[in-house]
Motif scaffolding. Structure first.
Motif, PDB file in Angstrom:
ATOM      1  N   ARG A 144       0.828  -1.206   0.000  1.00 47.90           N
ATOM      2  CA  ARG A 144       0.000   0.000   0.000  1.00 47.90           C
ATOM      3  C   ARG A 144       0.870   1.267   0.000  1.00 47.90           C
ATOM      4  N   ASN A 145       1.897   1.284   0.831  1.00 44.04           N
ATOM      5  CA  ASN A 145       2.754   2.465   0.905  1.00 44.04           C
ATOM      6  C   ASN A 145       3.544   2.671  -0.381  1.00 44.04           C
ATOM      7  N   ALA A 146       4.004   1.570  -0.986  1.00 40.77           N
ATOM      8  CA  ALA A 146       4.740   1.681  -2.246  1.00 40.77           C
ATOM      9  C   ALA A 146       3.826   2.175  -3.364  1.00 40.77           C
ATOM     10  N   ALA A 147       2.586   1.686  -3.374  1.00 43.69           N
ATOM     11  CA  ALA A 147       1.623   2.130  -4.383  1.00 43.69           C
ATOM     12  C   ALA A 147       1.289   3.605  -4.188  1.00 43.69           C
ATOM     13  N   ASP A 148       1.078   4.010  -2.952  1.00 48.70           N
ATOM     14  CA  ASP A 148       0.769   5.408  -2.640  1.00 48.70           C
ATOM     15  C   ASP A 148       1.926   6.324  -3.027  1.00 48.70           C
ATOM     16  N   ILE A 174      -3.031  -2.078  -5.060  1.00 46.21           N
ATOM     17  CA  ILE A 174      -2.347  -1.167  -5.986  1.00 46.21           C
ATOM     18  C   ILE A 174      -3.359  -0.426  -6.859  1.00 46.21           C
ATOM     19  N   ARG A 175      -4.440  -1.087  -7.238  1.00 43.56           N
ATOM     20  CA  ARG A 175      -5.461  -0.455  -8.085  1.00 43.56           C
ATOM     21  C   ARG A 175      -6.144   0.728  -7.403  1.00 43.56           C
ATOM     22  N   GLU A 176      -6.070   0.785  -6.090  1.00 41.43           N
ATOM     23  CA  GLU A 176      -6.627   1.941  -5.377  1.00 41.43           C
ATOM     24  C   GLU A 176      -5.854   3.218  -5.697  1.00 41.43           C
ATOM     25  N   PHE A 177      -4.606   3.061  -6.156  1.00 40.94           N
ATOM     26  CA  PHE A 177      -3.730   4.211  -6.377  1.00 40.94           C
ATOM     27  C   PHE A 177      -3.314   4.390  -7.831  1.00 40.94           C
ATOM     28  N   ARG A 178      -3.583   3.412  -8.689  1.00 44.98           N
ATOM     29  CA  ARG A 178      -3.124   3.457 -10.079  1.00 44.98           C
ATOM     30  C   ARG A 178      -4.295   3.288 -11.039  1.00 44.98           C
TER      31      ARG A 178
END
Length: 239
Positions: A144-148, A174-178
């Motif tokens: 989550r942190n890497a995606a954010d 990851i889809r929450e951020f990309r």
């Protein structure tokens, strides 16, 4: 006086090993490693004493390598880079006064990146989805942190029979951020015989083709595919 070389042999083919790694193996009297890793470097092991263990035998291998290195030159080998999910850390934790030298190798994300094109051109991170050493809740937090943070993410140990849902759940995080058009690549047996490459995007990713011989690379918000090559721009000004 003995010495212990802790060697990353890269993907496994001799052509992808560093010259320093090959020289250290040639110098060594004893080769220590997981059975399959020893097989990968068989041409370099002729006439040498071999100590092999199966999976989950990491601590035994390290202790034996340190013991043998008291008065002999020993090579402890593992695929990829010995300092990235390899044996270097455990050796240094167990080491007392033994002479130890760490020799780097080509890690899986770099090998897969070369196969794909240039996906790792900007800030990126490696995250293992194996929960043998790290609690799954912490793994998800790291994803989550890497995606954010918009990091390119390389997922090691992405999917096994015992945890087939971890990869799917991490992709959903990851889809929450990309954007769903973000490229995602699966490389199986990178730079080895039987190499397979598939490029998806987040919206149509199929985790069913992924196994423990695979690495999954998820692009950042700038990544794209051009002429079949996975590219993450570094940000150079193009004329």
């Amino acid at each position: 006086m003995g010495k212990l070389y802790v060697i990353g042999i890269g993907p496994g083919g001799l052509e992808h090993m560093t010259i320093k790694a090959q020289e250290a193996i040639n110098e060594s009297e004893i080769i220590v490693g997981y059975t399959k890793y020893i097989d990968m470097i068989k041409p370099l092991t002729e006439g040498k004493e071999i100590f092999m263990t199966g999976m989950r035998g990491e601590e035994e291998r390290c202790k034996e390598a340190l013991k043998l290195s008291k008065d002999k030159i020993v090579a402890l080998v593992s695929t990829g880079d010995s300092g990235i999910y390899g044996m270097a850390g455990l050796i240094l934790e167990l080491r007392k006064d033994e002479d130890v030298e760490i020799i780097p190798g080509l890690t899986a994300s770099s090998a897969a990146g070369a196969v794909l094109g240039a996906p790792l051109m900007h800030d990126n991170c490696n995250i293992s989805l194996s929960d043998l050493m790290t609690p799954y809740e912490k793994i998800k937090k790291r994803v989550r942190n890497a995606a954010d943070g918009d990091f390119i993410i390389s997922l090691y140990n992405p999917r096994s029979k015992g945890r087939p849902h971890y990869l799917r759940e991490c992709i959903e995080i990851i889809r929450e951020f990309r954007d769903d058009n973000t490229p995602v690549a699966v490389v199986r047996h990178a730079l080895r015989d039987g190499q397979e490459t598939t490029i998806f995007n987040l919206g149509n990713f199929n985790e069913e083709i992924v196994d423990m011989f695979s690495i999954v690379i998820v692009g950042n918000s700038q990544s794209y595919v051009k002429d079949g090559k996975f590219i993450t721009p570094r940000g150079y000004k193009l004329c």
